[in-house]
Design an enzyme around this catalytic site. Sequence first.
Site, PDB file in Angstrom:
ATOM      1  N   MET A  85      22.972  69.939  35.266  1.00 39.17           N
ATOM      2  CA  MET A  85      23.262  70.219  33.861  1.00 39.17           C
ATOM      3  C   MET A  85      21.986  70.140  33.030  1.00 39.17           C
ATOM      4  O   MET A  85      21.184  69.230  33.194  1.00 39.17           O
ATOM      5  CB  MET A  85      24.292  69.214  33.343  1.00 39.17           C
ATOM      6  CG  MET A  85      24.624  69.352  31.865  1.00 39.17           C
ATOM      7  SD  MET A  85      25.087  71.018  31.318  1.00 39.17           S
ATOM      8  CE  MET A  85      26.572  71.300  32.266  1.00 39.17           C
ATOM      9  N   ASP A 102       9.937  70.298  31.605  1.00 34.81           N
ATOM     10  CA  ASP A 102       9.540  70.449  30.199  1.00 34.81           C
ATOM     11  C   ASP A 102       9.341  69.108  29.498  1.00 34.81           C
ATOM     12  O   ASP A 102       9.100  69.067  28.289  1.00 34.81           O
ATOM     13  CB  ASP A 102      10.566  71.293  29.437  1.00 34.81           C
ATOM     14  CG  ASP A 102      11.834  70.505  29.144  1.00 34.81           C
ATOM     15  OD1 ASP A 102      12.338  69.830  30.073  1.00 34.81           O
ATOM     16  OD2 ASP A 102      12.334  70.557  28.005  1.00 34.81           O
ATOM     17  N   GLY A 112      11.449  66.734  28.678  1.00 36.54           N
ATOM     18  CA  GLY A 112      12.408  66.418  27.629  1.00 36.54           C
ATOM     19  C   GLY A 112      13.830  66.778  28.010  1.00 36.54           C
ATOM     20  O   GLY A 112      14.075  67.503  28.968  1.00 36.54           O
ATOM     21  N   MET A 152      24.855  65.156  34.382  1.00 42.60           N
ATOM     22  CA  MET A 152      23.485  65.304  34.862  1.00 42.60           C
ATOM     23  C   MET A 152      23.325  64.582  36.198  1.00 42.60           C
ATOM     24  O   MET A 152      23.984  63.583  36.464  1.00 42.60           O
ATOM     25  CB  MET A 152      22.494  64.738  33.847  1.00 42.60           C
ATOM     26  CG  MET A 152      22.471  65.487  32.532  1.00 42.60           C
ATOM     27  SD  MET A 152      21.358  64.726  31.313  1.00 42.60           S
ATOM     28  CE  MET A 152      19.769  65.028  32.071  1.00 42.60           C
ATOM     29  N   ASP A 163      13.853  68.198  34.763  1.00 45.58           N
ATOM     30  CA  ASP A 163      13.172  66.957  35.124  1.00 45.58           C
ATOM     31  C   ASP A 163      13.956  65.735  34.662  1.00 45.58           C
ATOM     32  O   ASP A 163      13.863  64.660  35.274  1.00 45.58           O
ATOM     33  CB  ASP A 163      11.735  66.919  34.600  1.00 45.58           C
ATOM     34  CG  ASP A 163      11.580  67.397  33.160  1.00 45.58           C
ATOM     35  OD1 ASP A 163      12.574  67.834  32.558  1.00 45.58           O
ATOM     36  OD2 ASP A 163      10.447  67.350  32.647  1.00 45.58           O
TER      37      ASP A 163
END
Length: 559
Positions: free
Chosen positions: A394, A474, A476, A422, A447
């Site tokens: 996700m 990225d 974040g 996630m 990540d």
Amino acid sequence: MKQLKTQTLWNSGADLVVAQLEAQGVNHIFGIPGAKIDKVFDSLVDSSIQLIPVRHEANAAFMAAAMGRLTGHAGVALVTSGPGCSNLVTGMATATSEGDPVVAIGGAVKRSDSAKQVHQSMDTVAMFRPVTKFAVEVTDASALAECVSNAFRHAENGRGGASFLSLPQDIVDQPVSGSLLQRSGHITLGAAPDALVNAVSREIARAKNPVILLGLMASQPENSAAIHELLSKSRIPVTSTYQAAGAVRQEHFSRFAGRVGLFNNQAGDRLLQQADLIITIGYSPVEYEPAMWNSSNALLVHIDVLPAETDNHYQPDAELVGDIAGTVRKIAAQITSPLQLSDAAATILQDRQQQRQLLAMQGASLDQFALHPLRIVRAMQDIINSDVSLTVDMGSFHIWIARYLYSFRARQIMISNGQQTMGVALPWAIGAWLVDPSRKVVSVSGDGGFLQSSMELETAVRLKANILHIIWVDNGYNMVAIQEEKKYQRVSGVNFGPVDFKAYAQAFGAAGFSVNSAAELEPTLRRAMEVEGPAVVAIPVDYSDNPLLMGQLHLSQLL
């Protein structure tokens, strides 16, 4: 006359539990031992079941869920009491939301201690009841086989989901007398009644703009095959939720409006808005809330194994409840001529087809670095052929993949939208690979999500699982960021520091790769795919176009 079963004296309740699990056809169990459940782990040593120790209990549930979704037979997680059980909750809630059959067995303190404040005492049944289809504690040794059998029946039949069984330590440790129950298998449903099938068939014949919306249950292979028959005869336009990925075969691609979910702005949404008849097949509102797509006055037909979960925006005019494949085949048999597309529907589908072709031809021209999401999707499409399975975590990448990466094999792609959990991709991939070790499995995460279950890289290395994990990097939580920015014009709590994922993967014994320029993307992915065993590729991504996902994004704006 049916003969009464003879009672067997088992050395321990654990031995009976393990024997009943073997009788259920269980081949793998994922888990982490502890003092309250270690007798069951000890009994597994002498069984035919492969025990796979994992690094976190939630991941045990995710791995079991992948096996459950792909086989239809419940995967099994085995954990100890207290936090061993509480760590399972996210995995079990996800399995139930996604329709994945899972049986989890948790240890518990001795019955004499259950009302005391002792080490790892916890009312786990109360904790699991809201997120499972079935949750019980065995209170007498004579009920062990019955409870195990019923846990599987609840998990596997109807719409799949999670079952939880609590085993007090004294019950599994002590000798017990009992007999095994035969595995009953799936309950066979009949098709929906002929009168309802006939009525729906008449409405299909009258409709000018019918649309089929496929849900998770449509992606079961037998249901997908029946839907293929219906689409071949009717030529009705079709869209699907994210979870139904792969249910539509390539020969129906020209009338497939793509997947819908999260934001109401896709070709499938536009077809649904102008429809006069909407037929949902195997759909649950948890996949894509009806308020997002059902704003028309269309007739609504619900085809599923369960009655509809009604709300203000989902009140079917007809409910065809029963075996999905049988019901769909009955309807297909009554189709006498294919649908002639209205001009409005034809325009939507033609535009969608042109966007697909545009991405195929020009996706590789997006050569900025960090990479545009569509460039990565285009490169992934090249490596994910029909023999490769894909599991999707996700995050923002999830939307780009769900909208623009295509699949034509039922359940080739595992993708979540129920709990939007996630960290699922890597453990799902391990479970999927165990189901069919002949297939390469590609898993993908951001990540942020990767580091929520990345400890299972060690499990993948130990198993020599043939898995490639792709990380969109990225630094974040971008999916949260774009929604915060839209609502508040600023962000909060979404940024974190960098990780050297190539070195991280190598530290676990996996092959590690990093993409350091746009030109390196495709050759790096090809090298990583050639690895026999676990590999990880880190790809920097530029999400600056993500706000466009909330609007009417047309690829001509980007390509």
